[in-house]
Write an enzyme that holds these catalytic residues in place. Structure first.
Site: not given
Lengths: 550, 550
Positions: A179, A324, A434, A439
């Site tokens: 990645t 992944e 945050k 959020w």
């Protein structure tokens, strides 16, 4: 032995060769198109496997590629893993130091390299100890002097077209892809034989991106990028015709391949399809009549893109995945209920990342560790698991410790899930702001701000705050002529109407350009560092003194 | 841990519940239809799982069913294996001694039994020590006194609709089904979680029997028979509507369900579809407009059946499988090349057993241990392997030793493969006639003989022969009025024209009826035994003195 025979790639190619021996694999090169049948392909992969044996490759050894999309690259897709070796596809767009790192990390034995990419690889290899034990094979017909690379045809020439493909275990590592994160060292993801088998079968479900023997499949997504979303394997399982677009295809190249080869299914990032759209709207007459589906991933599919292709009888299928996940996780098919909905609703759903593919499970966890409601509003971090989702990073216990929990991959993606089950990405966990235990989606604010006239680019980052933990600050690149004070007022007033009061950024700063990463994404990390020691908003604190995050 | 998360059934139900909570599971009963949603279904499987826990069922314990196709039976399909227990579906048509044998062999803890089948089970259980440790749950609403069976609703009542489904290993045994061979004891085939997962995904490929959320799926094939060909799992993975036809559905029942529930996909043996065809041709007006596909297996699909349904817009998809294959091995889709062929050619291909599903490998081995050419003429024994093909029989090392070789399942089926890759079953290895080092298909000769006027039934068996190892003898049931001598002459002359000389039977014997097995197939074993001590043809020898077979 309990259970069935192990899950490997071998049966897919065996079936294609036996049932579809005459079906073609076409590849665009600078010298024209090459054509091979599955029969010839199978012979050539056997020659490659014999050549690797003679070279001394053993089970588990890693063989790398540094290539665009073409038939020889595809030959490594079955030829390498089916022997028990592991195919490591290197992204040639990475910076040299990343290439050096991953070649050493993977301990590659051989790198197959395109002539056009040889200067880049030679640059990375020059004087780098990581390459001391690596040999090179040139995917062109000529030697590459800088790398002392043997031509591919010479490498496989004279070898038998028969190979006694071994009975491999499903756990045998078959693939490896790193990645290219924006921070830290690249992380390797290993694909076992069973993971690639599972991903192929899941792709072939109606809920995935299924293919038939009547399909002509053109992966524009690079083969160095998560196995071109697995399409070379899926197309082979289906016995479909393959079309590889070769190095740096432009819209005219793609249009010619679609028309002349009768492409029915293709896949790539939105830029590719926007490019083709532009090419057509510029007045080039392109026959898209064979094209049924374009699979779009890697970035959100704009609704206008979906609509433009709809008008031409081409379904844009939005999919989401990750390295992944081998990579497919969700596909934005319409549910049966939505097939009767109005077009606007349908396009709205189809532009989301979509519905989870059967065989996977996910959960979305909010700030408090609770699962979010499926209301299209609440958001949290997406966690996912399944037979084609890795459970660790290659030789990186530190990253594995951080990236997985209780068998779940922590994707780092912040998503909503609507009442119909459609996932939508709204942010990355490292970028979500945050504030006061809630959020705030930086991406949503950015999109809102970028919609204002006079704004060329905008990004929103959270700055550490003594009371609220973080507060949003917007960084705006303004058009030249704009009245900046008026623009700030307009943005703030607009956001106050559209969002909860505490979403509105505490400051709007003007910058000359938004810093970008190597892959063209906004580098918020860069901005955060640049402003780390400045008090941009009242109550903000330098990053090092920031309160502990949750 | 290398590789992905384990392959289990859990994600299929999880996805259906989350995405298709309102989609229905319909079940025909003698009292009308029951309707549950996936949401309710998920709640009830959780209740069942909790009830099993309270009963004391542990991981690996076996729970049996003795039931027709209905929703409660379907509840055991996920409710039992998802806890880690193993679902053992018993065929209620077996003779009592086989039922006793398999209940003891499997060590079943509980048997879920239909009220209508209770007398049969009670008969088998009466005084049989094999049942001493078994408890019974009645699938009806009433107790079954003879078995001291608790009603199902009472068994699950009061239990929580939440269950913390465990993380199972892919190798965990999830299902168990016994083959009902014509000879010897039934052999058990275990299905692991991974095998059922793999079979579900393979079924969902375009090369299998794929389903979507818009489908309405009615398995007529019994759920005690290899999980109704896996359809309850496949339909759930797709989020399709289920329709279960309940006990002994007749053509009128099936017609009503198709019309009123909008069935799109169904599956069963040819008799079922011939029955529906007859019902319609008798003048009953049945709306088949929703029906897209009927999957036919278990016996060859007659071409006339395919054509009759084609005329009504229903595709008959011929599939072949075995208990050992979970069960699907081949499906008779048309290849892309054949989609342009004339209709006769297409029907000819579609009436064969079909093309191997991706993920499997097979080979066909002749008398000399060599692979046969794919010419549609040569035949040999089919061997097959793959992730959903078992590699052993349950607790039967003797049968496993005989039934498997080098990882291949020896199917016992004798097949041809044509140049397009279509398999066609021509015999069983135990029935094929081995004469002078060549094989003669007993089935082909039978079909040829049965085509003559005056022949009611015919079967052909090999009798031991001192010179040729075996020679074919035909046993014919003649119509009453026929001139037998003339018939024999006609048959022999006809066969001599159609087949190689050495295929023509050395004798044609008249018998009153062909002996049959419990499942209605010709019992050649019975005939062989009956004539074992007779010299039917010149040079034939009693079976005990026969030369060694190869």
């Amino acid at each position: 032995m309990p259970g069935g025979h192990s899950q490997t790639l071998r049966p897919f190619l065996w079936r294609a060769e036996k049932l579809y021996g005459d079906t073609e694999i076409v590849s665009r090169t600078h010298e024209g198109r090459t054509r091979h049948t599955y029969s010839e392909y199978a012979d050539r992969t056997a020659q490659l496997a014999n050549a690797l044996d003679e070279y001394g490759i053993d089970r588990g050894d890693r063989i790398a590629t540094f290539c665009w999309n073409h038939t020889r690259h595809f030959e490594t897709y079955f030829g390498v893993p089916n022997t028990g070796a592991q195919l490591h596809t290197i992204n040639p767009l990475l910076p040299d130091e990343h290439i050096q790192y991953i070649v050493e990390d993977a301990a590659d034995e051989i790198i197959f390299v395109d002539a056009s990419l040889a200067p880049k690889l030679a640059g990375a290899a020059e004087g780098a100890a990581e390459f001391d034990d690596v040999d090179f094979v040139s995917m062109g017909s000529d030697e590459i002097d800088a790398l002392d690379a043997t031509p591919y045809e010479e490498f496989i020439a004279g070898h038998s077209t028969d190979y006694d493909w071994p009975d491999l275990d499903g756990d045998q590592p078959a693939g490896l892809c790193y990645t290219s994160g924006t921070t830290g060292k690249p992380k390797g993801v290993e694909y076992t034989q069973s993971m690639l088998w599972s991903h192929t079968m899941a792709s072939q479900t109606p809920q995935g991106i299924p293919m038939e023997d009547s399909d002509v499949v053109m992966p524009v997504v690079p083969m160095f990028h998560v196995n071109a979303w697995g399409m070379p394997f899926t197309a082979t399982a289906a016995g479909a015709k393959h079309v590889y677009p070769g190095p740096s295809p432009d819209p005219a190249d793609l249009a010619a391949l679609i028309e002349e080869e009768g492409v029915t299914v293709s896949a790539g990032v939105p830029t590719v399809w926007l490019g083709l759209q532009e090419y057509v709207t510029e007045g080039n007459d392109v026959d898209l009549s064979t094209l049924d589906t374009v699979i779009v991933g890697g970035a959100a599919a704009p609704q206008s893109l979906i609509e433009w292709y709809d008008d031409r009888g081409v379904e844009v299928l939005h999919a989401w995945g990750m390295t992944e996940l081998s990579p497919i996780g969700t596909v934005s098919h319409l549910t049966n209920d939505l097939r009767d909905a109005d077009y606007e609703t349908q396009v709205d759903k189809r532009s989301k990342q979509g519905l989870v593919v059967p065989g996977l499970e996910f959960e979305v966890i909010d700030e408090d560790g609770e699962e979010i409601p499926w209301d299209g509003e609440a958001f949290g971090e997406l966690r996912i698991r399944g037979p084609w989702v890795t459970q660790e990073y290659f030789a990186r216990p530190d990253a594995s410790e951080e990236g997985f929990e209780d068998g779940w991959l922590k994707t780092g993606d912040v998503v909503t899930v609507d009442e119909d089950g459609y996932l939508q990405l709204v942010d990355r966990t490292k970028d979500v702001i945050k504030s006061g235990g809630e959020w705030i989606s930086s991406v949503e604010l950015e999109n809102a701000i970028m919609a204002y006239d006079g704004v060329s680019e905008a990004t929103v980052v959270g700055v550490p705050h003594e009371r609220w933990q973080e507060r949003p600050v917007a960084f705006v690149v303004a058009a030249d002529s704009v009245d900046r004070d008026a623009l700030v007022e307009e943005i703030e007033a607009g956001l106050r109407e559209e969002y909860p009061k505490w979403w509105v950024p505490d400051a709007v700063e003007f910058i000359d350009e938004v810093p970008k990463t190597a892959t063209g994404k906004f580098s918020k990390k860069d901005l955060r560092e640049r402003y780390a020691d400045q008090s941009l908003v009242e109550g903000s604190v330098p990053e090092d003194d920031a309160p502990e995050g949750e």
